[in-house]
Motif scaffolding. Structure first.
Motif, mmCIF file in Angstrom:
data_model
loop_
_atom_site.group_PDB
_atom_site.id
_atom_site.type_symbol
_atom_site.label_atom_id
_atom_site.label_comp_id
_atom_site.label_asym_id
_atom_site.label_seq_id
_atom_site.Cartn_x
_atom_site.Cartn_y
_atom_site.Cartn_z
ATOM 1 N N ARG A 348 -12.123 1.295 -2.077
ATOM 2 C CA ARG A 348 -11.132 0.397 -2.659
ATOM 3 C C ARG A 348 -9.901 1.212 -3.059
ATOM 4 N NH1 ARG A 348 -14.063 -1.231 -6.104
ATOM 5 N NH2 ARG A 348 -14.800 -3.156 -5.195
ATOM 6 N N SER A 381 -6.801 -3.411 -2.582
ATOM 7 C CA SER A 381 -7.295 -3.721 -1.247
ATOM 8 C C SER A 381 -8.646 -3.059 -1.041
ATOM 9 C CB SER A 381 -6.314 -3.236 -0.172
ATOM 10 O OG SER A 381 -6.114 -1.836 -0.276
ATOM 11 N N SER A 395 -6.487 -10.192 -6.332
ATOM 12 C CA SER A 395 -6.374 -8.740 -6.199
ATOM 13 C C SER A 395 -4.960 -8.271 -6.450
ATOM 14 C CB SER A 395 -6.820 -8.309 -4.802
ATOM 15 O OG SER A 395 -6.021 -8.932 -3.818
#
Length: 410
Positions: A348, A381, A395
């Motif tokens: 991530r 992301s 997000s």
């Protein structure tokens, strides 16, 4: 605070405000400094989700006491800061801390020790925090000991630091216990300095750490040993330029052999440019491996760069503007939460951009007013995290905060 390292560089705002602040309250060989502040305004995104804007009220208070002895030093402080969001009460929280530290002057050598206790909260808008919506309480006990041995221009500084992190349960309709990342860390370091001239030195640092996680399942996977080394320069004597630059590397291996080790180049930079008495431009940057701040991330590599400009607009009016970029790169796994299992796959990447500014007005030596604006943009992301099916959790989010504040000091 004696016993804790300090940043010897200082902006024009810091210098001028210290020069214009009250003298404190003298009590024999002790100096007492009480202070308090109140800030009111609006935060457009308190929880990192749409529709979580709220008026904001921030209250803080602190009192410190320091010795005025000629050789040795002793100091203590206790403080709190309370964050209230009237239309998003679940986002409200209160932090507090207490610290004590001292140093003994042993001829040319110095022995220092300090202890602090913190009661803080993780926020959904923090860098490196994943799967968090409501503030998560945690506490830290931090104790450190260091000794500075001087051999002419050369000095050695062995140090030891012990930290105990304990995480609690987040409030809200979805209650999550973060105790799985509670852990203890022991760190030993050796710093060597060679002074070319007073205040200017070549620096080398060796550091080793070990961590033990409290829960058996997490201990089998997250316990680690960490080693790091840095070399660089620390030049603090200049009237126009002051800088500390360190470069090196860090590696972390885990007790569970199936978990891959992590290695990364690291650095630390603190550069201050003072072209005029009324201006200071400061660049700070760092890269390091960070402990997990939520059960949803591990092996975080944090990079942060901040550029700040301080300007004396008038004798008692100061302006501060800044821009900052932060990045967190982490690996994830499958995480159990009660009876549910959240899928956290792969790596991530989180990036945050901050910018803003503050105008300070020293009304007199005891009262100061300020007007502050802060902007945050967050983009995450990878990781395939469902954020525990919390509606509206995104997000990517932005936040704008405007605060008008007043502070008083004794």
């Amino acid at each position: 605070m004696p016993g804790y390292s300090t940043d010897l560089t200082g902006s024009v705002v810091t210098h001028q405000m210290m020069g214009q602040q009250s003298d404190g309250i003298g009590m024999g060989s002790w100096l007492l400094r009480p202070s308090a502040s109140e800030n009111v305004g609006y935060n457009t995104n308190t929880l990192g989700i749409p529709g979580s804007g709220s008026p904001a009220v921030q209250t803080s208070a602190n009192v410190s006491a320091s010795s005025r002895w000629r050789r040795h030093a002793l100091g203590a402080s206790v403080g709190m800061d309370d964050h209230r969001y009237p239309t998003q009460s679940i986002a409200s929280y209160t932090n507090w801390h207490g610290s004590i530290g001292g140093s003994l002057n042993l001829g040319r050598d110095t022995l220092s020790a300090a202890f602090s206790h913190y009661q803080y909260h993780l926020s959904a808008t923090n860098l490196g925090v994943y799967g968090v919506v409501y503030p998560v309480p945690y506490q830290v006990n931090d104790g450190r000991l260091s000794y500075t041995k001087v051999f002419g221009r050369f000095s050695l500084i062995p140090a030891f630091d012990y930290q105990d992190f304990s995480f609690g349960t987040a409030p809200g309709p979805i209650s999550i216990d973060y105790d799985s990342i509670s852990h203890k860390v022991e760190t030993g370091s050796l710093t060597s300095r060679y002074e070319f001239s007073r205040g200017d030195a070549l620096v080398a640092v060796l550091r080793g750490s070990a961590a033990q996680f409290d829960q058996a399942v997490q201990a089998s996977t997250n316990n680690y040993a960490d080693g790091a080394g840095f070399v660089g320069v620390d030049f603090r004597r200049g009237q126009v330029w002051q800088y500390r630059l360190l470069v090196g590397g860090e590696t972390r291996s885990f007790k569970n052999g199936a978990r891959p080790s992590v290695s990364t180049p690291t650095f630390e930079a603190n550069v201050a440019w003072m072209p005029r008495r009324i201006d200071t431009v400061t660049l700070t940057a760092a890269r390091h491996i960070s402990d997990p701040e939520t059960p949803f991330a591990r092996n975080q590599v944090i990079t942060d760069v901040r550029l700040q400009w301080d300007h004396e607009l008038r004798h008692n009016v100061f302006v501060r503007a800044y821009g900052e970029f932060g990045e967190s790169s982490s690996q994830s796994g499958q995480q159990a939460q009660g009876t549910a299992v959240t899928s956290l796959e792969g790596s991530r990447l989180q990036k945050q951009i901050h910018f803003g500014g503050t105008v300070f007005w020293n009304i007199d030596r005891h009262v100061r007013a300020s007007l502050t604006y802060n902007y945050v943009n967050n983009a995450t992301s990878g990781g395939n995290v469902n954020y525990l099916n919390i509606p509206g959790r995104l997000s990517t989010f932005t936040s704008n905060t405007v605060l008008l504040g007043f502070s008083i000091s004794g």
